[in-house]
Scaffold this motif. Structure first.
Motif, PDB file in Angstrom:
ATOM      1  N   VAL A  46     -21.591   9.501  10.719  1.00 44.97           N
ATOM      2  CA  VAL A  46     -20.849   8.354  10.188  1.00 44.97           C
ATOM      3  C   VAL A  46     -20.215   7.558  11.323  1.00 44.97           C
ATOM      4  O   VAL A  46     -20.294   6.319  11.351  1.00 44.97           O
ATOM      5  N   ILE A  47     -19.616   8.244  12.275  1.00 49.39           N
ATOM      6  CA  ILE A  47     -19.008   7.551  13.421  1.00 49.39           C
ATOM      7  C   ILE A  47     -20.067   6.823  14.223  1.00 49.39           C
ATOM      8  O   ILE A  47     -19.892   5.657  14.605  1.00 49.39           O
ATOM      9  N   TYR A  48     -21.189   7.476  14.486  1.00 50.24           N
ATOM     10  CA  TYR A  48     -22.261   6.852  15.266  1.00 50.24           C
ATOM     11  C   TYR A  48     -22.793   5.596  14.580  1.00 50.24           C
ATOM     12  O   TYR A  48     -22.918   4.545  15.202  1.00 50.24           O
ATOM     13  N   HIS A  49     -23.089   5.701  13.300  1.00 47.43           N
ATOM     14  CA  HIS A  49     -23.654   4.552  12.602  1.00 47.43           C
ATOM     15  C   HIS A  49     -22.633   3.427  12.431  1.00 47.43           C
ATOM     16  O   HIS A  49     -23.009   2.255  12.428  1.00 47.43           O
ATOM     17  N   ALA A  50     -21.362   3.763  12.324  1.00 48.96           N
ATOM     18  CA  ALA A  50     -20.326   2.721  12.255  1.00 48.96           C
ATOM     19  C   ALA A  50     -20.239   1.979  13.582  1.00 48.96           C
ATOM     20  O   ALA A  50     -20.097   0.753  13.606  1.00 48.96           O
ATOM     21  N   LEU A  51     -20.352   2.700  14.685  1.00 52.02           N
ATOM     22  CA  LEU A  51     -20.287   2.056  16.004  1.00 52.02           C
ATOM     23  C   LEU A  51     -21.529   1.206  16.258  1.00 52.02           C
ATOM     24  O   LEU A  51     -21.426   0.110  16.805  1.00 52.02           O
ATOM     25  N   ILE A  52     -22.691   1.705  15.882  1.00 48.21           N
ATOM     26  CA  ILE A  52     -23.932   0.947  16.081  1.00 48.21           C
ATOM     27  C   ILE A  52     -23.926  -0.311  15.226  1.00 48.21           C
ATOM     28  O   ILE A  52     -24.305  -1.379  15.680  1.00 48.21           O
ATOM     29  N   ARG A  53     -23.480  -0.207  13.993  1.00 46.87           N
ATOM     30  CA  ARG A  53     -23.442  -1.363  13.101  1.00 46.87           C
ATOM     31  C   ARG A  53     -22.475  -2.409  13.636  1.00 46.87           C
ATOM     32  O   ARG A  53     -22.730  -3.591  13.586  1.00 46.87           O
ATOM     33  N   ARG A  54     -21.329  -1.958  14.149  1.00 42.55           N
ATOM     34  CA  ARG A  54     -20.339  -2.880  14.693  1.00 42.55           C
ATOM     35  C   ARG A  54     -20.872  -3.575  15.936  1.00 42.55           C
ATOM     36  O   ARG A  54     -20.677  -4.759  16.127  1.00 42.55           O
ATOM     37  N   ARG A  55     -21.580  -2.845  16.783  1.00 41.15           N
ATOM     38  CA  ARG A  55     -22.127  -3.436  18.006  1.00 41.15           C
ATOM     39  C   ARG A  55     -23.194  -4.472  17.667  1.00 41.15           C
ATOM     40  O   ARG A  55     -23.296  -5.502  18.309  1.00 41.15           O
ATOM     41  N   GLY A  56     -23.991  -4.210  16.634  1.00 42.24           N
ATOM     42  CA  GLY A  56     -25.032  -5.138  16.237  1.00 42.24           C
ATOM     43  C   GLY A  56     -24.483  -6.405  15.596  1.00 42.24           C
ATOM     44  O   GLY A  56     -25.147  -7.420  15.551  1.00 42.24           O
ATOM     45  N   ALA A  57     -23.248  -6.371  15.107  1.00 46.88           N
ATOM     46  CA  ALA A  57     -22.656  -7.528  14.441  1.00 46.88           C
ATOM     47  C   ALA A  57     -22.226  -8.595  15.440  1.00 46.88           C
ATOM     48  O   ALA A  57     -22.056  -9.748  15.070  1.00 46.88           O
ATOM     49  N   PHE A  58     -22.032  -8.226  16.683  1.00 49.47           N
ATOM     50  CA  PHE A  58     -21.575  -9.207  17.659  1.00 49.47           C
ATOM     51  C   PHE A  58     -22.694  -9.997  18.184  1.00 49.47           C
ATOM     52  O   PHE A  58     -23.519 -10.126  18.658  1.00 49.47           O
TER      53      PHE A  58
END
Length: 58
Positions: A46-58
Protein backbone atom coordinates in the motif's frame (compact mmCIF):
# COMPACT_ATOMS: atom_id res chain seq x y z
CA UNK A 1 7.77 -9.12 -10.22
CA UNK A 2 8.17 -5.95 -8.14
CA UNK A 3 5.01 -6.75 -6.18
CA UNK A 4 6.32 -10.23 -5.37
CA UNK A 5 9.63 -8.86 -4.10
CA UNK A 6 7.85 -6.19 -2.08
CA UNK A 7 5.58 -8.86 -0.63
CA UNK A 8 8.58 -10.82 0.60
CA UNK A 9 10.09 -7.66 2.09
CA UNK A 10 6.71 -6.91 3.63
CA UNK A 11 6.66 -10.30 5.32
CA UNK A 12 9.92 -9.42 7.05
CA UNK A 13 8.56 -5.98 7.94
CA UNK A 14 5.42 -7.60 9.37
CA UNK A 15 7.50 -9.81 11.65
CA UNK A 16 9.51 -6.80 12.78
CA UNK A 17 6.40 -4.68 13.44
CA UNK A 18 4.64 -7.41 15.40
CA UNK A 19 7.77 -7.83 17.55
CA UNK A 20 7.88 -4.07 18.20
CA UNK A 21 4.30 -4.15 19.47
CA UNK A 22 5.05 -7.02 21.83
CA UNK A 23 3.46 -9.79 19.80
CA UNK A 24 5.38 -12.79 18.51
CA UNK A 25 6.46 -12.42 14.91
CA UNK A 26 6.89 -15.33 12.56
CA UNK A 27 7.12 -18.47 14.66
CA UNK A 28 7.28 -21.18 12.04
CA UNK A 29 4.94 -22.30 9.30
CA UNK A 30 1.49 -21.84 10.80
CA UNK A 31 -1.62 -19.74 10.31
CA UNK A 32 -0.50 -16.98 12.70
CA UNK A 33 2.82 -16.55 10.91
CA UNK A 34 0.99 -16.40 7.59
CA UNK A 35 -1.23 -13.64 9.00
CA UNK A 36 1.83 -11.68 10.19
CA UNK A 37 3.44 -11.99 6.75
CA UNK A 38 0.27 -10.95 4.93
CA UNK A 39 -0.25 -7.91 7.15
CA UNK A 40 3.34 -6.77 6.58
CA UNK A 41 3.12 -7.36 2.83
CA UNK A 42 -0.12 -5.40 2.56
CA UNK A 43 1.38 -2.48 4.49
CA UNK A 44 4.49 -2.35 2.29
CA UNK A 45 2.50 -2.71 -0.95
CA UNK A 46 0.00 0.00 0.00
CA UNK A 47 2.81 2.42 0.85
CA UNK A 48 4.70 1.58 -2.34
CA UNK A 49 1.70 2.01 -4.61
CA UNK A 50 0.68 5.25 -2.87
CA UNK A 51 4.16 6.67 -3.46
CA UNK A 52 4.27 5.53 -7.09
CA UNK A 53 0.81 6.94 -7.80
CA UNK A 54 1.76 10.26 -6.20
CA UNK A 55 4.99 10.47 -8.20
CA UNK A 56 3.12 9.78 -11.44
CA UNK A 57 0.64 12.59 -10.70
CA UNK A 58 3.29 15.28 -10.97
Amino acid sequence: VVDILLGVVGAVVGGFLFNQFGEPGVSGFNLYSLLVAVVGAVIVLVIYHALIRRRGAF
